[in-house]
Design an enzyme around this catalytic site. Structure first.
Site: not given
Ligand code: GAR
Length: 223
Positions: A60, A88, A102, A104, A131, A140
């Site tokens: 990783r 990361l 980010n 979330h 958020s 997160d």
């Molecule tokens: C979104 O809902 C974002 O908040 C989530 O992934 C989705 C991406 O959608 N992110 C996470 O879960 C990060 N931990 P998208 O590819 O259509 O933007």
């Protein structure tokens, strides 16, 4: 920008920029999945793309070190994680701390990690949300900049709730990035500041964009 999948948040950023609401230049969209629709969106918008396959690295950390080296070489000043579904490495991301955000899908600090909609429903929460936070080595767990909230409705299941939240995400992320680009939002490594003031609670997305939360009025002093 880093994205692993669909790319609807990336699309929202591109649209905000096209409307003249986002004074940034997108220099690179990277992904850990060569087939990510987000990469096709970027290509269509004429933005350089990068796909790195984690399976071709010994571990990783090696992946993250190479990824961040390439991001640096792109000239990027800011890094936006929009549906980038990898944890990361803390060491590799250290030089970016304060310049990486980010989105979330939960009201952090609730529900870090995966299956946030399901967990909010299982907990019978009255509200849910998304958020945007500064990214640190803690998953997160970095300082939350802004949130968008919505009430959970009786008819919500995981899919419906995710679908109802998404349009709010699409307003939230561009609004935060705009504040960063305008220099109105900063993080000095200890605390986020908004218009020079310590951000004591996340900004809230309302009908007119991001607003500071009202602080409770101080209790009247007794005579
Ligand atoms: C979104 O809902 C974002 O908040 C989530 O992934 C989705 C991406 O959608 N992110 C996470 O879960 C990060 N931990 P998208 O590819 O259509 O933007």
């Amino acid at each position: 920008m880093l994205a692993s999948g669909r790319g609807s948040n990336l699309a929202a950023l591109l649209e905000a920029r096209a409307r003249g609401e986002l004074p940034v230049e997108f220099v690179l969209v990277g992904s850990d999945k060569a087939s990510a629709p987000a990469l096709r969106l970027a290509e269509a918008a004429g933005i350089p793309t990068l796909a790195l396959d984690p399976r071709s690295y010994p571990d990783r950390r090696a992946f993250d070190v190479d990824l961040f080296a390439r991001l640096k070489a792109s000239g990027a000043e800011w890094l936006v994680l929009a549906g980038f579904m990898r944890v990361l490495d803390g060491e590799a991301l250290r030089p970016w701390v304060g310049r990486i955000i980010n989105i979330h899908p939960s009201l952090l600090p609730k529900y870090r990690g995966l299956h946030t909609h399901r967990r909010a429903l299982e907990a019978c929460d009255a509200e849910h949300g998304a958020s945007v936070h500064f990214v640190t080595a803690e998953l997160d767990g970095g300082p939350v900049i802004a949130q968008a909230c919505l009430p959970i409705e009786p008819g919500d299941d995981e899919e419906r709730l995710a679908q109802r939240l998404l349009p709010l995400e699409h307003r939230l992320l561009p609004a935060v990035l705009r504040l960063l680009a305008e220099g109105r939002l900063q993080w000095d490594g200890r605390a986020p500041r908004f218009d020079g003031e310590l951000l004591v609670a996340p900004l809230r997305l309302g009908d007119h964009g991001l607003q500071p939360q009202q602080r409770p009025a101080p209790a009247p002093s007794s005579p």
